[in-house]
Design an enzyme around this catalytic site. Sequence first.
Site, PDB file in Angstrom:
ATOM      1  N   GLY A  87      -2.627  37.777  60.287  1.00 39.77           N
ATOM      2  CA  GLY A  87      -2.485  36.402  60.706  1.00 39.77           C
ATOM      3  C   GLY A  87      -3.424  35.452  59.987  1.00 39.77           C
ATOM      4  O   GLY A  87      -4.559  35.797  59.661  1.00 39.77           O
TER       5      GLY A  87
ATOM      6  N   HIS B 185       1.831  36.052  61.649  1.00 43.85           N
ATOM      7  CA  HIS B 185       1.858  34.667  62.096  1.00 43.85           C
ATOM      8  C   HIS B 185       0.884  33.784  61.315  1.00 43.85           C
ATOM      9  O   HIS B 185      -0.211  34.196  60.952  1.00 43.85           O
ATOM     10  CB  HIS B 185       1.535  34.597  63.589  1.00 43.85           C
ATOM     11  CG  HIS B 185       0.199  35.196  63.949  1.00 43.85           C
ATOM     12  ND1 HIS B 185      -0.975  34.484  63.902  1.00 43.85           N
ATOM     13  CD2 HIS B 185      -0.141  36.444  64.342  1.00 43.85           C
ATOM     14  CE1 HIS B 185      -1.981  35.257  64.275  1.00 43.85           C
ATOM     15  NE2 HIS B 185      -1.497  36.456  64.537  1.00 43.85           N
ATOM     16  N   ASP B 186       1.339  32.581  61.024  1.00 41.82           N
ATOM     17  CA  ASP B 186       0.521  31.526  60.404  1.00 41.82           C
ATOM     18  C   ASP B 186       0.118  31.827  58.968  1.00 41.82           C
ATOM     19  O   ASP B 186      -0.768  31.154  58.426  1.00 41.82           O
ATOM     20  CB  ASP B 186      -0.734  31.242  61.250  1.00 41.82           C
ATOM     21  CG  ASP B 186      -0.381  30.898  62.682  1.00 41.82           C
ATOM     22  OD1 ASP B 186       0.195  29.817  62.899  1.00 41.82           O
ATOM     23  OD2 ASP B 186      -0.665  31.710  63.594  1.00 41.82           O
TER      24      ASP B 186
END
Length: 272
Positions: free
Chosen positions: A139, A121-122
């Site tokens: 992340g 994520h991200d």
Amino acid sequence: MAQIHPTALVDPAAELHESVTVGPYSIVGPQVKIGAGTTIGPHCVIEGRTTIGRDNRIFQFSSIGALPQDMSHGSEITELVIGDRNTIREFCTFNTGTFKEEGVTRVGSDNWIMAYVHLAHDVRLGDHCVLANNATLAGHVHVGDWATIGGLSGVHQFVHIGAHAMIGFQGHVAQDVAPYMTVDGNPLSVRAVNLTGLRRRGFSNERLHPIREMHKLLFRSGMPLEQAVEAISALRGPGRDAAQQAEIDAQIDADITLMLDFIAQAKRGLVR
């Protein structure tokens, strides 16, 4: 109309350009948008709020757009955005973002992403990057343009990897990697300027000289970081050979600025 294999399951709400190809047994969810010329191989799952650009090739068994592997993630709707002309090989896993940042995982264009690569994520992946087999980005990792990450390398969350950097095989990357540098070994350390990669991209000797000087100042001089930054700043502008073309001067100043901006934004300390 998109070329969808009879065994594929494509939600009627998904938006696929008429030139998209979806292979056997693949699944495409309702919030997915796929641009012209993109090919989805067999047994892929494309889900979540995922936008994929033009002329990408996604190979079999990839999972694209699944929820983030973040225990704090609730029901919030986040995104995955993929650019154009990327090659995404077998068994890759790309997750959507979280609202710990802007809620979007971003992949640029013209990247070569080999088998079993994980983008958490991200993550923000730039353009023209190469990620070898089993590279794993945790992340919030940010990767600059033209970076290369070696096979079986793991990148710790929140690490930044600078443009044109190269990480060797099985790198354990727990700190930020400065632009233009090659890092390798266990523990990881800066070995040299990524000269081979830079020359392949057309960097002239005039442009390489200041990059070599930055390498010496940061990693070989023994200077404290603040003092090295001051010395790097002095490499810009006046003081170089007046015969250099204005275009080369501008490129050199941009390279130095890129390095200084990267150092200023580094949060986990530099790999030395």
